[in-house]
Scaffold this active site. Structure first.
Site, PDB file in Angstrom:
ATOM      1  CE1 TYR A 156     -13.816  52.490  32.923  1.00 51.70           C
ATOM      2  CE2 TYR A 156     -13.604  53.351  34.978  1.00 51.70           C
ATOM      3  CZ  TYR A 156     -13.546  52.079  34.349  1.00 51.70           C
ATOM      4  OH  TYR A 156     -13.372  50.973  34.897  1.00 51.70           O
ATOM      5  CE  LYS A 160     -16.191  50.200  33.608  1.00 58.14           C
ATOM      6  NZ  LYS A 160     -16.752  48.750  33.128  1.00 58.14           N
TER       7      LYS A 160
HETATM    8  N1  NAD Z   1      -8.564  46.873  36.919  1.00 57.68           N
HETATM    9  C1  NAD Z   1      -9.336  47.352  37.653  1.00 57.68           C
HETATM   10  O1  NAD Z   1      -9.128  47.866  38.780  1.00 57.68           O
HETATM   11  C2  NAD Z   1     -10.892  47.841  37.366  1.00 57.68           C
HETATM   12  C3  NAD Z   1     -11.484  48.653  38.103  1.00 57.68           C
HETATM   13  C4  NAD Z   1     -12.903  48.750  37.872  1.00 57.68           C
HETATM   14  C5  NAD Z   1     -13.569  48.487  36.570  1.00 57.68           C
HETATM   15  N2  NAD Z   1     -12.529  47.724  35.746  1.00 57.68           N
HETATM   16  C6  NAD Z   1     -13.233  47.122  34.670  1.00 57.68           C
HETATM   17  O2  NAD Z   1     -13.056  45.771  34.415  1.00 57.68           O
HETATM   18  C7  NAD Z   1     -12.838  45.338  33.104  1.00 57.68           C
HETATM   19  C8  NAD Z   1     -11.597  44.725  32.666  1.00 57.68           C
HETATM   20  O3  NAD Z   1     -10.612  45.677  33.109  1.00 57.68           O
HETATM   21  P1  NAD Z   1      -9.119  45.185  32.995  1.00 57.68           P
HETATM   22  O4  NAD Z   1      -8.605  46.194  34.057  1.00 57.68           O
HETATM   23  O5  NAD Z   1      -9.045  43.768  33.085  1.00 57.68           O
HETATM   24  O6  NAD Z   1      -8.733  45.773  31.664  1.00 57.68           O
HETATM   25  P2  NAD Z   1      -7.589  45.457  30.711  1.00 57.68           P
HETATM   26  O7  NAD Z   1      -7.131  46.502  29.797  1.00 57.68           O
HETATM   27  O8  NAD Z   1      -6.537  44.584  31.096  1.00 57.68           O
HETATM   28  O9  NAD Z   1      -8.684  44.152  29.832  1.00 57.68           O
HETATM   29  C9  NAD Z   1      -9.426  44.588  29.005  1.00 57.68           C
HETATM   30  C10 NAD Z   1      -9.519  43.892  27.845  1.00 57.68           C
HETATM   31  O10 NAD Z   1     -10.830  44.107  26.833  1.00 57.68           O
HETATM   32  C11 NAD Z   1     -10.537  44.189  25.535  1.00 57.68           C
HETATM   33  N3  NAD Z   1     -11.417  45.081  24.778  1.00 57.68           N
HETATM   34  C12 NAD Z   1     -11.463  46.443  25.056  1.00 57.68           C
HETATM   35  N4  NAD Z   1     -12.435  46.837  23.980  1.00 57.68           N
HETATM   36  C13 NAD Z   1     -13.151  45.568  23.652  1.00 57.68           C
HETATM   37  C14 NAD Z   1     -14.092  45.473  22.472  1.00 57.68           C
HETATM   38  N5  NAD Z   1     -14.801  46.469  22.168  1.00 57.68           N
HETATM   39  N6  NAD Z   1     -14.387  44.299  22.270  1.00 57.68           N
HETATM   40  C15 NAD Z   1     -13.670  43.176  22.979  1.00 57.68           C
HETATM   41  N7  NAD Z   1     -12.784  43.230  23.635  1.00 57.68           N
HETATM   42  C16 NAD Z   1     -12.238  44.614  24.053  1.00 57.68           C
HETATM   43  C17 NAD Z   1      -9.236  44.541  25.601  1.00 57.68           C
HETATM   44  O11 NAD Z   1      -8.608  44.313  24.494  1.00 57.68           O
HETATM   45  C18 NAD Z   1      -8.465  44.101  27.043  1.00 57.68           C
HETATM   46  O12 NAD Z   1      -7.941  42.788  26.577  1.00 57.68           O
HETATM   47  C19 NAD Z   1     -13.369  46.810  32.459  1.00 57.68           C
HETATM   48  O13 NAD Z   1     -14.481  46.824  32.173  1.00 57.68           O
HETATM   49  C20 NAD Z   1     -12.908  47.846  33.397  1.00 57.68           C
HETATM   50  O14 NAD Z   1     -13.294  49.066  33.159  1.00 57.68           O
HETATM   51  C21 NAD Z   1     -11.298  47.433  36.236  1.00 57.68           C
END
Ligand code: NAD
Length: 299
Positions: A156, A160
């Site tokens: 990951y 990133k």
């Molecule tokens: N939540 C955090 O604190 C955090 C921190 C750093 C980075 N991020 C990044 O933010 C983004 C959103 O994360 P989140 O926390 O909302 O996660 P989440 O799991 O709540 O939502 C992610 C969504 O992406 C969808 N998804 C996954 N693979 C897919 C694909 N190939 N095509 C289409 N949709 C797809 C999933 O079904 C899900 O609905 C991600 O890139 C994650 O790595 C989140």
């Protein structure tokens, strides 16, 4: 009036978490939104929510990390709304494991969704903007796990950190066409982080839920708008009521060998000079200790 009246925006992985909040905020700001989501039921619920609030949205149920998915995603925006002005690359997954225990499948799955899932929609939309002579805005989703390095997330974090570099390079290549590309490193309470960290501490304030995922969306809406046209190739930390500006890898100190090639034994005697007097440890350190805002213990 919002920042995005008359604009069309695409958000990948917008069925839940941070992407859901982004899609809803973009619609509130006046954009018609294409909600991409692998989980069709979750994506359809977000489309309904936007429409019920008087906004315009359409579901693209598909995988943004496949060529056909990326092409049909941008194609749907053009067919349905006649244009596309902003792309938010947000879709993501976790497969956490220390490097010794990580399977090649866990490595590949994470690299694919994040890096291919950013590259393909970006390539399709940039080709469209270049051909149409149109400006546009891209927001990529990096993470402090990549910018600082988080234990147990080699796949990951590599993806990133790659996304932050990808974003800065796309920014350089597309600047002359009036296209901006910036990255965010968000932090919020979502299915992803609750799965990774367990229960996330809520701040004492009753007025403001610091880790609510919708707190990420205003900065993303701004970066999708023409109000941000002078900003590109940057990475912003975004959480709660805070926005941070990250500085990418920067040369910190230097040693030189007076115009001749180093001998390895000489280096063994001199490399420690690079660290002398600086706050950088030669050995491995916990990069996440440099976080300003810690999800598990912020009060
Ligand atoms: N939540 C955090 O604190 C955090 C921190 C750093 C980075 N991020 C990044 O933010 C983004 C959103 O994360 P989140 O926390 O909302 O996660 P989440 O799991 O709540 O939502 C992610 C969504 O992406 C969808 N998804 C996954 N693979 C897919 C694909 N190939 N095509 C289409 N949709 C797809 C999933 O079904 C899900 O609905 C991600 O890139 C994650 O790595 C989140």
């Amino acid at each position: 009036m919002g920042l995005l009246v008359g604009k069309v925006a695409v958000v990948t992985g917008a069925g839940r978490g941070i992407g859901r909040g982004e899609a809803i905020e973009l619609a509130l700001q006046g954009a018609a939104v294409v909600v991409n989501e692998l989980d069709a039921e979750a994506g359809a619920a977000v489309v309904q929510e936007i429409q019920a609030a008087g906004g315009a949205a359409v579901l693209h149920s598909g995988d943004c990390s496949e060529e056909s998915g990326a092409r049909s995603l941008i194609g749907l925006a053009l067919e349905t709304f006649g244009r596309v002005d902003a792309l938010v690359n947000n879709a993501g997954i976790l497969r956490d494991r220390t490097v010794v225990k990580m399977s090649p499948e866990e490595w590949d799955a994470v690299i694919k969704v994040h890096l291919r899932g950013h590259f393909l929609p970006t390539q399709v939309v940039c080709a469209h903007w270049k051909e149409a002579g149109q400006s546009g805005h891209i927001v990529c989703t990096a993470s402090t796990s990549g910018l600082l390095g988080n234990f147990g997330q080699a796949n990951y974090g590599a993806a990133k950190a790659g996304i932050a570099a990808f974003s800065a390079i796309v920014a350089q290549e597309m600047w002359r066409y009036g296209v901006t590309c910036n990255a965010i490193a968000p932090a919020a309470r979502t299915r992803m982080t609750e799965g990774a960290y367990g229960e996330i501490f809520n701040p004492a304030s009753e007025d403001f839920d610091f880790w609510h995922p919708d707190n990420v969306a205003p900065m993303v809406a701004f970066l999708c708008s023409d109000a941000s046209s002078h900003i590109s190739g940057k990475t912003f930390g975004v959480q709660g009521d805070t926005v941070e500006l990250y500085q990418p890898f920067t040369s910190f100190s230097v040693i030189e060998n007076g115009g001749s090639r180093w001998d390895p034994e000489q280096l063994a005697g001199q490399v420690d000079e690079l660290f002398a007097g600086f706050p950088i440890e030669p050995g491995a350190t916990n990069g996440m200790a440099r976080l300003r805002f810690t999800m598990t213990d912020r009060s």
